[in-house]
Write a protein that holds these residues in place. Structure first.
Motif, PDB file in Angstrom:
ATOM      1  N   LEU A   1       0.838  -1.206   0.000  1.00  0.00           N
ATOM      2  CA  LEU A   1       0.000   0.000   0.000  1.00  0.00           C
ATOM      3  C   LEU A   1       0.870   1.253   0.000  1.00  0.00           C
ATOM      4  O   LEU A   1       0.568   2.229  -0.701  1.00  0.00           O
ATOM      5  N   ALA A   2       1.944   1.237   0.780  1.00  0.00           N
ATOM      6  CA  ALA A   2       2.831   2.403   0.822  1.00  0.00           C
ATOM      7  C   ALA A   2       3.463   2.627  -0.555  1.00  0.00           C
ATOM      8  O   ALA A   2       3.549   3.761  -1.028  1.00  0.00           O
ATOM      9  N   ASP A   3       3.882   1.532  -1.199  1.00  0.00           N
ATOM     10  CA  ASP A   3       4.463   1.661  -2.548  1.00  0.00           C
ATOM     11  C   ASP A   3       3.472   2.306  -3.514  1.00  0.00           C
ATOM     12  O   ASP A   3       3.824   3.157  -4.321  1.00  0.00           O
ATOM     13  N   ALA A   4       2.210   1.873  -3.407  1.00  0.00           N
ATOM     14  CA  ALA A   4       1.212   2.328  -4.380  1.00  0.00           C
ATOM     15  C   ALA A   4       0.662   3.711  -4.057  1.00  0.00           C
ATOM     16  O   ALA A   4       0.431   4.521  -4.952  1.00  0.00           O
ATOM     17  N   LEU A   5       0.448   3.981  -2.759  1.00  0.00           N
ATOM     18  CA  LEU A   5      -0.269   5.210  -2.389  1.00  0.00           C
ATOM     19  C   LEU A   5       0.627   6.328  -1.872  1.00  0.00           C
ATOM     20  O   LEU A   5       0.226   7.482  -1.839  1.00  0.00           O
ATOM     21  N   LEU A   6       1.831   5.970  -1.411  1.00  0.00           N
ATOM     22  CA  LEU A   6       2.693   6.970  -0.767  1.00  0.00           C
ATOM     23  C   LEU A   6       4.064   6.987  -1.461  1.00  0.00           C
ATOM     24  O   LEU A   6       5.089   6.690  -0.835  1.00  0.00           O
TER      25      LEU A   6
ATOM     26  N   THR B   1      -8.427  -4.646   6.510  1.00  0.00           N
ATOM     27  CA  THR B   1      -9.225  -3.434   6.230  1.00  0.00           C
ATOM     28  C   THR B   1      -8.708  -2.262   7.063  1.00  0.00           C
ATOM     29  O   THR B   1      -8.634  -1.126   6.577  1.00  0.00           O
ATOM     30  N   GLU B   2      -8.311  -2.564   8.310  1.00  0.00           N
ATOM     31  CA  GLU B   2      -7.764  -1.515   9.185  1.00  0.00           C
ATOM     32  C   GLU B   2      -6.469  -0.954   8.581  1.00  0.00           C
ATOM     33  O   GLU B   2      -6.233   0.261   8.600  1.00  0.00           O
ATOM     34  N   VAL B   3      -5.636  -1.837   8.038  1.00  0.00           N
ATOM     35  CA  VAL B   3      -4.376  -1.390   7.428  1.00  0.00           C
ATOM     36  C   VAL B   3      -4.676  -0.483   6.229  1.00  0.00           C
ATOM     37  O   VAL B   3      -4.088   0.595   6.082  1.00  0.00           O
ATOM     38  N   ARG B   4      -5.618  -0.914   5.414  1.00  0.00           N
ATOM     39  CA  ARG B   4      -5.979  -0.122   4.230  1.00  0.00           C
ATOM     40  C   ARG B   4      -6.540   1.250   4.656  1.00  0.00           C
ATOM     41  O   ARG B   4      -6.130   2.280   4.132  1.00  0.00           O
ATOM     42  N   ASP B   5      -7.468   1.239   5.614  1.00  0.00           N
ATOM     43  CA  ASP B   5      -8.062   2.502   6.079  1.00  0.00           C
ATOM     44  C   ASP B   5      -6.984   3.432   6.627  1.00  0.00           C
ATOM     45  O   ASP B   5      -6.974   4.628   6.357  1.00  0.00           O
ATOM     46  N   GLY B   6      -6.080   2.878   7.415  1.00  0.00           N
ATOM     47  CA  GLY B   6      -5.042   3.693   8.044  1.00  0.00           C
ATOM     48  C   GLY B   6      -4.109   4.311   7.016  1.00  0.00           C
ATOM     49  O   GLY B   6      -3.765   5.501   7.102  1.00  0.00           O
ATOM     50  N   ILE B   7      -3.706   3.516   6.028  1.00  0.00           N
ATOM     51  CA  ILE B   7      -2.741   4.052   5.058  1.00  0.00           C
ATOM     52  C   ILE B   7      -3.429   5.035   4.098  1.00  0.00           C
ATOM     53  O   ILE B   7      -2.818   6.021   3.672  1.00  0.00           O
ATOM     54  N   THR B   8      -4.709   4.843   3.850  1.00  0.00           N
ATOM     55  CA  THR B   8      -5.468   5.839   3.088  1.00  0.00           C
ATOM     56  C   THR B   8      -5.472   7.175   3.843  1.00  0.00           C
ATOM     57  O   THR B   8      -5.331   8.252   3.252  1.00  0.00           O
ATOM     58  N   GLN B   9      -5.580   7.080   5.169  1.00  0.00           N
ATOM     59  CA  GLN B   9      -5.564   8.309   5.988  1.00  0.00           C
ATOM     60  C   GLN B   9      -4.168   8.943   6.030  1.00  0.00           C
ATOM     61  O   GLN B   9      -4.048  10.159   6.158  1.00  0.00           O
ATOM     62  N   VAL B  10      -3.130   8.123   5.952  1.00  0.00           N
ATOM     63  CA  VAL B  10      -1.771   8.689   5.881  1.00  0.00           C
ATOM     64  C   VAL B  10      -1.654   9.504   4.590  1.00  0.00           C
ATOM     65  O   VAL B  10      -1.095  10.612   4.586  1.00  0.00           O
ATOM     66  N   ARG B  11      -2.199   8.965   3.492  1.00  0.00           N
ATOM     67  CA  ARG B  11      -2.183   9.695   2.200  1.00  0.00           C
ATOM     68  C   ARG B  11      -2.857  11.056   2.361  1.00  0.00           C
ATOM     69  O   ARG B  11      -2.325  12.103   1.973  1.00  0.00           O
TER      70      ARG B  11
END
Ligand SMILES: *Cc1c(COP(=O)(O)O)cnc(C)c1O
Length: 406
Positions: free
Chosen positions: A325-330, A389-399
């Motif tokens: 997720l970090a690679d893709a979103l951040l 889902t928690e990991v996805r939600d959290g990293i979306t919020q980091v973005r």
């Protein structure tokens, strides 16, 4: 810039996660809060409140001082054995619970250097947890020894090759974290033990960031001494007591410096001089912290049921998903943890100059990672209480937070 595959759908990952149902056993798992700090303070189990209430009413309130003879006095060793069996790979009679990690580090490091007279060095890496470095400095000062500092890569840790460059006939003890608190680097502990032993040194392992998330085989790996805390992946609650492991072959030969009545061969004889108890009991000092041991007991039972290898498999899947997720979103952040999941523990650190402000913003929004100076966002993914889902939600919020503060 490398192309990264689109990360998986978290609903699919949760649906096929064999440990998914365990999440409901934790307090707060049903709230929308995203918790990325189970490696700092684990969530309580739902049964913990009732367990502590029952203890107050029935054991403490009902048995009163008789409780000491009915199990409390032995709890540091009986629960220690349980910890040894379920998560430390330690046969009975080598693990004891009490004090804090800091105090146990002092006791074991002091005992270890005394067992290597004539040797001058304590080896520690500069990226080890502060208390480990400070205790090493204190013991060195007290005993007239030298701390031999090891520099490690920012996204790595102590490898056998690196250790071999500083360990020699001067080395008394090597102090190493099995999983590094900042980078999450997972050391090859059996290989480090071999390097230390080849030079005649002892190895003291800090298991704070591994126990409960990463399989540990202290006996099989030949580790001499170990310590670890129980409020991280063992969910023992704030300030729950730490554990120490002293390999059977060293018991009797090592003397720890805080010789109190609970480490005496006959505490209730109240005799004039100190005689150490046999076995690992000699590493206890004062009255056992009984209330502090109640919560972790249920987590150890839960880990026994889930199995530490299955827990590790989920941990690897969670941290790998966070990296994807970090690679893709951040794309602007830098991974400050090993990319190879084999070399990674249960958390992931992402560096970016804005992470301090990002962390503050996330906390306001009930997304709870922690921040490590100078610019690391640390995502701790406690395997049994964290969903994909928690990991996805959290990293979306980091973005979102990076966009807002940068
Ligand atoms: C959390 C942690 C500690 C904590 O020590 P305390 O005495 O419990 O405060 C020590 N060492 C490491 C590596 C840790 O991660």
């Amino acid at each position: 810039m490398t192309d990264h595959p689109t990360p998986a759908d978290p609903a699919d990952l949760d649906a096929t996660d064999p440990l998914a149902a365990y999440r409901d056993r934790f307090v707060g798992a049903d709230s929308p809060l995203v918790y990325f700090d189970g490696n700092s303070l684990g969530r309580p189990l739902r049964g913990t409140g009732e367990r502590i209430g029952r203890f107050v009413d029935e054991e403490w309130g009902g048995r009163l001082i008789r409780g000491w003879d009915e199990g409390w006095l032995d709890l540091p060793l009986t629960l220690g054995d349980e910890l040894g069996r379920v998560v430390l790979g330690a046969a009975p009679g080598q693990t004891a619970i009490g004090d804090s990690t800091t105090v146990l580090l002092y006791k074991l490091l002091r005992a270890a250097v005394a067992a290597r007279p004539g040797r001058s060095d304590i080896v520690v890496d500069r990226d080890n947890f502060p208390t480990d470095r400070y205790v090493a400095e204190g013991v060195a000062r007290e005993c007239g020894l030298t701390v031999r500092w090891l520099d490690v890569p920012h996204d790595g840790g102590i490898t056998p090759d690196l250790l071999a460059t500083v360990v020699d006939e001067r080395t008394a003890v090597v102090l190493v974290s099995h999983v590094a608190y900042r980078s999450a680097f997972r050391a090859d502990l059996p290989a480090l033990v071999d390097v230390a032993h080849a030079a005649g040194a002892l190895l003291l392992s800090d298991e704070c960031h591994s126990v409960g998330a990463v399989p540990v085989r202290l006996d099989e790996w030949g580790v001499d001494l170990a310590v670890g805390c129980t409020y991280k992946y063992l969910n023992g609650g704030p300030g729950s007591p730490a554990f120490c492991y002293v390999a059977a072959r060293h018991q009797g030969g090592l003397r720890q410096p805080v010789q109190g009545w609970m480490g005496h061969a006959e505490p209730f004889a109240m005799g004039p001089g100190f005689e150490p108890a046999s076995g690992v009991r000699a590493f206890l000092s004062g009255t056992p912290p009984v209330v502090g041991m109640l919560a972790m007991r249920d987590m150890v039972t839960l880990l026994d049921e889930a199995g530490i290898d299955a827990v590790r498999a989920k941990s690897v899947a969670l941290t790998s998903y966070a990296v994807d997720l970090a690679d893709a979103l951040l794309p602007e952040v830098r991974l400050a943890s090993p990319r190879d999941p084999e070399r990674r523990g249960g958390h992931v650190t992402l560096d970016h100059p804005a992470m301090q402000a990002v962390t503050a913003r996330l906390w306001e929004r009930d997304v709870i990672p922690d921040f490590r100076h100078p610019d690391g966002l640390r995502l701790g993914l406690s395997p049994l209480s964290t969903s994909f889902t928690e990991v996805r939600d959290g990293i979306t919020q980091v973005r979102e937070a990076l966009d807002a503060v940068a």
